[in-house]
Design a protein around this motif. Structure first.
Motif, PDB file in Angstrom:
ATOM      1  N   MET A 154       0.848  -1.187   0.000  1.00 27.46           N
ATOM      2  CA  MET A 154       0.000   0.000   0.000  1.00 27.46           C
ATOM      3  C   MET A 154       0.891   1.248   0.000  1.00 27.46           C
ATOM      4  N   HIS A 155       0.674   2.116  -0.975  1.00 23.25           N
ATOM      5  CA  HIS A 155       1.474   3.325  -1.093  1.00 23.25           C
ATOM      6  C   HIS A 155       0.807   4.485  -0.354  1.00 23.25           C
ATOM      7  N   ALA A 156       1.639   5.383   0.149  1.00 23.24           N
ATOM      8  CA  ALA A 156       1.117   6.545   0.874  1.00 23.24           C
ATOM      9  C   ALA A 156       0.239   7.400  -0.033  1.00 23.24           C
ATOM     10  N   LEU A 157       0.590   7.497  -1.318  1.00 26.95           N
ATOM     11  CA  LEU A 157      -0.204   8.307  -2.243  1.00 26.95           C
ATOM     12  C   LEU A 157      -1.620   7.749  -2.377  1.00 26.95           C
ATOM     13  N   SER A 158      -1.747   6.430  -2.400  1.00 32.20           N
ATOM     14  CA  SER A 158      -3.070   5.806  -2.507  1.00 32.20           C
ATOM     15  C   SER A 158      -3.918   6.112  -1.276  1.00 32.20           C
ATOM     16  N   VAL A 159      -3.279   6.071  -0.112  1.00 32.29           N
ATOM     17  CA  VAL A 159      -3.987   6.427   1.118  1.00 32.29           C
ATOM     18  C   VAL A 159      -4.409   7.888   1.077  1.00 32.29           C
ATOM     19  N   GLY A 160      -3.529   8.738   0.557  1.00 33.65           N
ATOM     20  CA  GLY A 160      -3.856  10.152   0.438  1.00 33.65           C
ATOM     21  C   GLY A 160      -5.002  10.394  -0.517  1.00 33.65           C
ATOM     22  N   VAL A 161      -5.041   9.650  -1.628  1.00 31.22           N
ATOM     23  CA  VAL A 161      -6.146   9.784  -2.589  1.00 31.22           C
ATOM     24  C   VAL A 161      -7.457   9.354  -1.946  1.00 31.22           C
ATOM     25  N   PHE A 162      -7.422   8.258  -1.201  1.00 27.67           N
ATOM     26  CA  PHE A 162      -8.616   7.812  -0.468  1.00 27.67           C
ATOM     27  C   PHE A 162      -9.109   8.910   0.467  1.00 27.67           C
ATOM     28  N   ALA A 163      -8.200   9.483   1.254  1.00 27.30           N
ATOM     29  CA  ALA A 163      -8.576  10.513   2.219  1.00 27.30           C
ATOM     30  C   ALA A 163      -9.074  11.773   1.520  1.00 27.30           C
ATOM     31  N   PHE A 164      -8.426  12.131   0.406  1.00 29.26           N
ATOM     32  CA  PHE A 164      -8.840  13.333  -0.323  1.00 29.26           C
ATOM     33  C   PHE A 164     -10.241  13.172  -0.894  1.00 29.26           C
ATOM     34  N   GLN A 165     -10.535  12.003  -1.455  1.00 26.39           N
ATOM     35  CA  GLN A 165     -11.865  11.746  -2.001  1.00 26.39           C
ATOM     36  C   GLN A 165     -12.921  11.837  -0.907  1.00 26.39           C
ATOM     37  N   LEU A 166     -12.662  11.196   0.211  1.00 25.16           N
ATOM     38  CA  LEU A 166     -13.625  11.183   1.308  1.00 25.16           C
ATOM     39  C   LEU A 166     -13.814  12.580   1.895  1.00 25.16           C
ATOM     40  N   CYS A 167     -12.717  13.242   2.219  1.00 23.16           N
ATOM     41  CA  CYS A 167     -12.800  14.564   2.857  1.00 23.16           C
ATOM     42  C   CYS A 167     -13.310  15.632   1.889  1.00 23.16           C
ATOM     43  N   GLY A 168     -12.964  15.490   0.610  1.00 22.42           N
ATOM     44  CA  GLY A 168     -13.451  16.448  -0.376  1.00 22.42           C
ATOM     45  C   GLY A 168     -14.959  16.408  -0.505  1.00 22.42           C
ATOM     46  N   TYR A 169     -15.515  15.191  -0.513  1.00 22.93           N
ATOM     47  CA  TYR A 169     -16.969  15.068  -0.580  1.00 22.93           C
ATOM     48  C   TYR A 169     -17.622  15.677   0.654  1.00 22.93           C
ATOM     49  N   VAL A 170     -17.090  15.357   1.820  1.00 24.95           N
ATOM     50  CA  VAL A 170     -17.653  15.889   3.066  1.00 24.95           C
ATOM     51  C   VAL A 170     -17.562  17.412   3.088  1.00 24.95           C
ATOM     52  N   ALA A 171     -16.441  17.958   2.638  1.00 26.64           N
ATOM     53  CA  ALA A 171     -16.253  19.408   2.653  1.00 26.64           C
ATOM     54  C   ALA A 171     -17.244  20.110   1.733  1.00 26.64           C
ATOM     55  N   LEU A 172     -17.426  19.601   0.503  1.00 27.36           N
ATOM     56  CA  LEU A 172     -18.343  20.241  -0.432  1.00 27.36           C
ATOM     57  C   LEU A 172     -19.785  20.147   0.043  1.00 27.36           C
ATOM     58  N   SER A 173     -20.189  18.985   0.527  1.00 25.42           N
ATOM     59  CA  SER A 173     -21.558  18.805   1.018  1.00 25.42           C
ATOM     60  C   SER A 173     -21.821  19.678   2.243  1.00 25.42           C
ATOM     61  N   THR A 174     -20.816  19.774   3.117  1.00 27.02           N
ATOM     62  CA  THR A 174     -20.961  20.605   4.306  1.00 27.02           C
ATOM     63  C   THR A 174     -21.087  22.069   3.931  1.00 27.02           C
ATOM     64  N   TRP A 175     -20.286  22.514   2.953  1.00 23.31           N
ATOM     65  CA  TRP A 175     -20.362  23.909   2.515  1.00 23.31           C
ATOM     66  C   TRP A 175     -21.739  24.235   1.953  1.00 23.31           C
ATOM     67  N   VAL A 176     -22.277  23.373   1.090  1.00 19.87           N
ATOM     68  CA  VAL A 176     -23.606  23.605   0.526  1.00 19.87           C
ATOM     69  C   VAL A 176     -24.658  23.648   1.625  1.00 19.87           C
ATOM     70  N   GLU A 177     -24.584  22.693   2.535  1.00 18.96           N
ATOM     71  CA  GLU A 177     -25.557  22.629   3.625  1.00 18.96           C
ATOM     72  C   GLU A 177     -25.484  23.883   4.500  1.00 18.96           C
ATOM     73  N   TRP A 178     -24.267  24.302   4.840  1.00 17.86           N
ATOM     74  CA  TRP A 178     -24.104  25.479   5.701  1.00 17.86           C
ATOM     75  C   TRP A 178     -24.483  26.755   4.963  1.00 17.86           C
ATOM     76  N   ARG A 179     -24.059  26.877   3.697  1.00 22.70           N
ATOM     77  CA  ARG A 179     -24.271  28.119   2.934  1.00 22.70           C
ATOM     78  C   ARG A 179     -25.743  28.405   2.688  1.00 22.70           C
ATOM     79  N   TRP A 180     -26.526  27.361   2.426  1.00 25.04           N
ATOM     80  CA  TRP A 180     -27.935  27.581   2.118  1.00 25.04           C
ATOM     81  C   TRP A 180     -28.876  27.097   3.219  1.00 25.04           C
ATOM     82  N   TYR A 181     -28.741  25.839   3.628  1.00 29.85           N
ATOM     83  CA  TYR A 181     -29.726  25.292   4.576  1.00 29.85           C
ATOM     84  C   TYR A 181     -29.591  25.870   5.975  1.00 29.85           C
ATOM     85  N   HIS A 182     -28.431  26.391   6.311  1.00 29.14           N
ATOM     86  CA  HIS A 182     -28.265  27.027   7.610  1.00 29.14           C
ATOM     87  C   HIS A 182     -28.347  28.546   7.492  1.00 29.14           C
ATOM     88  N   ARG A 183     -27.513  29.120   6.640  1.00 27.89           N
ATOM     89  CA  ARG A 183     -27.420  30.571   6.559  1.00 27.89           C
ATOM     90  C   ARG A 183     -28.651  31.224   5.930  1.00 27.89           C
TER      91      ARG A 183
END
Length: 279
Positions: A1-30
């Motif tokens: 297992m390469h560190a880059l592959s782990v980083g890609v996994f984390a980036f995909q997961l965190c990127g999705y969470v970040a974008l969804s959280t931004w949309v939710e906060w920007r409109w559904y909260h604010r």
């Protein structure tokens, strides 16, 4: 297992969470209380208003009941003492969390397969990444063409896959879960039967293995488009690209009517097959 592959996994997961959280906060909260200005279906909301705790004066559920903002990340409902299930399917938290992890694993596995040197899968995709001279020669034109080819490949396969999901028996067994939400909001795009989600992940990542001479930059651009549109298609917020090239209300129509707008992310395949319905 390469560190880059782990980083890609984390980036995909965190990127999705970040974008969804931004949309939710920007409109559904604010912008809560102003849904008629920005929501695709203003009269339909779920899972966002909670009646405990203090809140701003305008932070209510439309019936004068004060509430507080709760982060909608599905995984939290697996550990919350009082899960947020207002309008949510009982399997939402489990399925959505599983699908996010599996999608991120696909990203990591795709990177790992490449790093393992399996050129048979990637063709020139591998040499573009590791060969300095080939990397330097790659032009913006080749990246654009590669991204268009990848999007076209995915769009064709996804359209027929989605139509297959609407066959009566398949729909009852699998796709009906996704259509539990007639007016999708952030995080609802993850609520798919895991078997269907796995099948779509095969389609989503297949250009890296099937499209010849695909520069890595083109594949990353393609994945950025697919990831962003996947979230925005189900966010319930009105967004539109210039000249109508992309409109979040396009897929919203599909969740309301079931028999139109099967394509993702662009309406080309629906226009070709006569299944397009204007938003």
């Amino acid at each position: 297992m390469h560190a880059l592959s782990v980083g890609v996994f984390a980036f995909q997961l965190c990127g999705y969470v970040a974008l969804s959280t931004w949309v939710e906060w920007r409109w559904y909260h604010r912008r809560r209380g102003k849904e008629r200005e920005w929501k695709t279906q203003p009269g339909k909301m779920h899972g966002k208003i909670h009646r405990r705790g203090a809140a701003r004066d305008d932070d209510d559920d439309g019936r004068g009941r004060r509430g507080y903002y709760a982060w909608g990340l599905p995984a939290l409902d697996l550990v919350r003492a009082s899960p947020s299930k207002d309008g949510r399917h009982p399997s939402h938290a489990c399925y959505a969390t599983c699908n996010l992890v599996v999608s991120s694993l696909f990203a990591g596995a795709t990177c790992e397969a490449y790093l393992a040197g399996d050129g048979k899968l990637f063709g020139l995709f591998r040499s573009t990444l590791v060969n300095a001279s080939a990397y330097s020669v790659a032009s913006a034109y080749s990246v654009l063409v590669g991204a268009v080819l990848a999007v076209t490949w995915q769009s064709v396969l996804e359209y027929y896959w989605h139509r297959a999901m609407h066959l009566p028996r398949v729909y009852r067994l699998l796709h009906k879960f996704h259509h539990h939400y007639k007016s999708p909001q952030p995080w609802d795009d993850l609520f798919i039967h895991p078997a269907e989600s796995f099948g779509y992940c095969l389609i989503l990542y297949s250009p890296a293995f099937c499209v010849p001479s695909l520069p890595v930059q083109a594949f990353l651009l393609y994945m950025t488009i697919m990831g962003a549109c996947g979230v925005l298609d189900h966010c319930g917020v009105k967004m539109r690209w210039p000249f109508g090239a992309y409109d979040t209300q396009f897929h919203d129509v599909h969740h309301r009517s079931f028999d139109a707008n099967f394509a993702f992310p662009f309406p080309t395949m629906d226009r070709l097959h006569g299944t397009h319905r204007a938003s």
